[in-house]
Design a protein around this motif. Structure first.
Motif, short mmCIF file in Angstrom:
data_model
loop_
_atom_site.label_atom_id
_atom_site.label_comp_id
_atom_site.label_asym_id
_atom_site.label_seq_id
_atom_site.Cartn_x
_atom_site.Cartn_y
_atom_site.Cartn_z
N SER A 256 0.85 -1.20 0.00
CA SER A 256 0.00 0.00 0.00
C SER A 256 0.89 1.25 0.00
N PRO A 257 1.81 1.35 -0.96
CA PRO A 257 2.78 2.46 -0.91
C PRO A 257 2.16 3.79 -1.34
N GLN A 258 2.92 4.84 -1.16
CA GLN A 258 2.49 6.16 -1.66
C GLN A 258 2.45 6.13 -3.18
N LEU A 259 3.39 5.40 -3.79
CA LEU A 259 3.48 5.35 -5.26
C LEU A 259 3.77 3.93 -5.71
N TYR A 260 2.95 3.41 -6.63
CA TYR A 260 3.16 2.07 -7.20
C TYR A 260 3.30 2.22 -8.70
N ILE A 261 4.42 1.75 -9.23
CA ILE A 261 4.64 1.84 -10.68
C ILE A 261 4.64 0.42 -11.25
N ALA A 262 3.64 0.12 -12.09
CA ALA A 262 3.50 -1.21 -12.69
C ALA A 262 4.01 -1.16 -14.12
N SER A 263 5.01 -1.99 -14.43
CA SER A 263 5.56 -1.99 -15.79
C SER A 263 5.35 -3.34 -16.44
N GLY A 264 4.68 -3.36 -17.57
CA GLY A 264 4.45 -4.63 -18.27
C GLY A 264 3.59 -5.58 -17.49
N ILE A 265 2.62 -5.01 -16.77
CA ILE A 265 1.66 -5.79 -15.96
C ILE A 265 0.26 -5.47 -16.47
N SER A 266 -0.53 -6.53 -16.74
CA SER A 266 -1.84 -6.29 -17.38
C SER A 266 -2.88 -5.77 -16.40
N GLY A 267 -2.75 -6.13 -15.10
CA GLY A 267 -3.73 -5.66 -14.13
C GLY A 267 -4.80 -6.68 -13.82
N ALA A 268 -4.44 -7.96 -13.79
CA ALA A 268 -5.39 -9.02 -13.43
C ALA A 268 -5.88 -8.79 -12.00
N ILE A 269 -7.10 -9.26 -11.74
CA ILE A 269 -7.73 -9.02 -10.44
C ILE A 269 -6.84 -9.52 -9.29
N GLN A 270 -6.14 -10.65 -9.53
CA GLN A 270 -5.29 -11.20 -8.45
C GLN A 270 -4.07 -10.31 -8.20
N HIS A 271 -3.62 -9.58 -9.19
CA HIS A 271 -2.52 -8.64 -8.97
C HIS A 271 -3.05 -7.39 -8.27
N GLN A 276 -4.00 -2.44 -4.98
CA GLN A 276 -5.02 -1.45 -5.34
C GLN A 276 -5.17 -0.32 -4.32
N THR A 277 -4.72 -0.57 -3.08
CA THR A 277 -4.85 0.49 -2.07
C THR A 277 -3.65 1.44 -2.10
N SER A 278 -2.75 1.27 -3.07
CA SER A 278 -1.63 2.22 -3.22
C SER A 278 -2.20 3.62 -3.45
N LYS A 279 -1.51 4.63 -2.90
CA LYS A 279 -2.09 5.98 -2.95
C LYS A 279 -2.08 6.54 -4.39
N THR A 280 -0.96 6.39 -5.08
CA THR A 280 -0.89 6.84 -6.48
C THR A 280 -0.38 5.67 -7.32
N ILE A 281 -1.10 5.37 -8.40
CA ILE A 281 -0.71 4.22 -9.24
C ILE A 281 -0.36 4.72 -10.63
N VAL A 282 0.80 4.27 -11.10
CA VAL A 282 1.27 4.60 -12.45
C VAL A 282 1.47 3.29 -13.19
N ALA A 283 1.02 3.21 -14.44
CA ALA A 283 1.26 1.99 -15.23
C ALA A 283 1.94 2.35 -16.54
N ILE A 284 2.84 1.47 -16.93
CA ILE A 284 3.50 1.59 -18.23
C ILE A 284 3.18 0.30 -18.97
N ASN A 285 2.45 0.42 -20.07
CA ASN A 285 2.03 -0.78 -20.79
C ASN A 285 1.86 -0.42 -22.25
N LYS A 286 2.27 -1.31 -23.15
CA LYS A 286 2.18 -0.94 -24.58
C LYS A 286 0.78 -1.15 -25.14
N ASP A 287 -0.08 -1.83 -24.35
CA ASP A 287 -1.46 -2.07 -24.79
C ASP A 287 -2.39 -1.05 -24.11
N ALA A 288 -2.92 -0.13 -24.90
CA ALA A 288 -3.78 0.92 -24.34
C ALA A 288 -5.05 0.35 -23.71
N GLU A 289 -5.41 -0.88 -24.08
CA GLU A 289 -6.63 -1.51 -23.55
C GLU A 289 -6.35 -2.35 -22.30
#
Ligand code: FAD
Length: 320
Positions: A256-271, A276-289
């Protein structure tokens, strides 16, 4: 004003950050009384007083190191009997949750685990939890006995609030069960120099998109530029690219950090369940969907092999 017991997580007298966060939350409910056990317990007092502990109950005995959690449960029970607190707060580590559960059973109380916030209520403290893979936020209170509540790291700010912090020796009689499970060996984990994953203020995670163990070096470089911990999705862990101790999610660790940066992660419910309780979430992913973009505060649609190194350079440049 009612007293609130705070169980102190410390290493040889060095108080860990989640305990200081508990003192912030405890002050919302009453006067924090800290319980520090084991080697260096007395050395915790200055840090605890600086963060609001009106009293520090200490007890040093070899049993705390030589045996698993029961001696600590015995001591907390003794503290509850001595203080009659309005609540007992324990950090939500694996050990903390075991201690809390055993204590609640001993004293016939209800328990709430993994709270992410805490406030005073008319009928006792009200805890906020994030449940069902973070699909819901619930508020609960313990309706039987002295509330025992475990709180996740990073749920509150660490605040200076100088208080007396008077040290008092706690009188503890160990139960027959205390010496039931002996520690037979300890192997310190090799230090990466990075903060502990569940306590880190910033976490940089890599997933299947990282595409290989060796490529985790770019995730680590970004993490190091930010002073962050490194996380990984299960896909990356299952592929053998990163250790399971760094897995974030339902079957990994919950952060539950202040900032979570997800790189190359699709965002499955188990992840999501673990971040999800991270304060600010940033994602880097090549698939806009990619579903991860449904929960981000900032999203970058792009190739992580371009974006992550560029981000690292930018962070380093701004730090000078
Ligand atoms: P993927 O879903 O394959 O996503 C990879 C992403 O990377 C894609 O979105 C893709 O667009 C992107 N990508 C690829 N290349 C690049 C690139 N060059 N640049 C940018 N983006 C790129 N998962 C967990 O994480 N933690 C858990 O604890 C967990 N527990 C589970 C428990 C159970 C019971 C089950 C059934 C599953 C669990 N899972 C868990 C697995 C989960 O369902 C997903 O399979 C997993 O999270 C997928 O990991 P991923 O996002 O890294 O991989």
């Amino acid at each position: 004003m009612a007293e609130v017991l705070v169980y102190v997580d410390h290493v040889d007298g060095a108080v860990r950050k989640p305990t200081l966060e508990l003192l912030t939350l405890a002050r919302r409910i009453g006067e924090p009384v800290a319980v520090a056990l084991g080697n260096g317990a007395g050395d915790t007092a200055a840090a605890l007083a600086e963060h609001g502990a009106v009293k520090v109950l200490t007890h040093e005995a070899a049993e705390y190191a030589d045996y698993l959690v029961v001696p600590k449960v015995d001591a907390l029970q003794a503290a509850v009997e001595a203080v009659s607190p309005a609540a007992v707060l324990v950090p939500s580590s694996a050990e903390g949750k075991e201690i809390a559960a055993r204590l609640a059973l001993r004293i016939g109380s209800g328990i709430i685990t993994d709270a992410v916030d805490l406030e005073a209520g008319d009928e006792g403290p009200v805890a906020t939890q994030s449940v069902f893979a973070a699909s819901f936020t619930t508020k609960s209170r313990v309706s039987k006995g002295t509330p025992v509540i475990t709180v996740k790291p990073n749920s509150a700010a660490v605040e200076a609030a100088p208080a007396a912090g008077a040290v008092e020796a706690l009188s503890v009689t160990f139960s027959a069960a205390a010496t039931g499970t002996k520690v037979t060996g300890r192997t310190p984990r090799e230090s990466t120099g990075r903060p502990e994953l569940t306590e880190a203020a910033i976490v940089v995670s890599g997933g299947r998109g990282v595409n290989g163990a060796e490529n985790f070096a770019i995730i680590e470089a970004l993490a190091d530029s930010l002073g962050a911990a490194v996380g990984a999705s299960r896909a990356a862990v299952d592929a053998g690219w990163y250790p399971h101790t760094n897995q974030v999610g339902q079957t990994g660790k919950s952060v539950s950090p202040q900032l979570y940066i997800a790189s190359g992660i699709s965002g499955a419910i188990q992840h999501r369940a673990g971040m999800q309780t991270s304060k600010t979430i940033v994602a880097i992913n090549k698939d806009a969907e990619a579903p991860i973009f449904d929960l981000v505060d900032y999203g970058v649609v792009g190739d992580l092999f371009d974006v992550v190194p560029a981000l690292t350079e930018e962070v380093k440049a701004r730090k000078g």
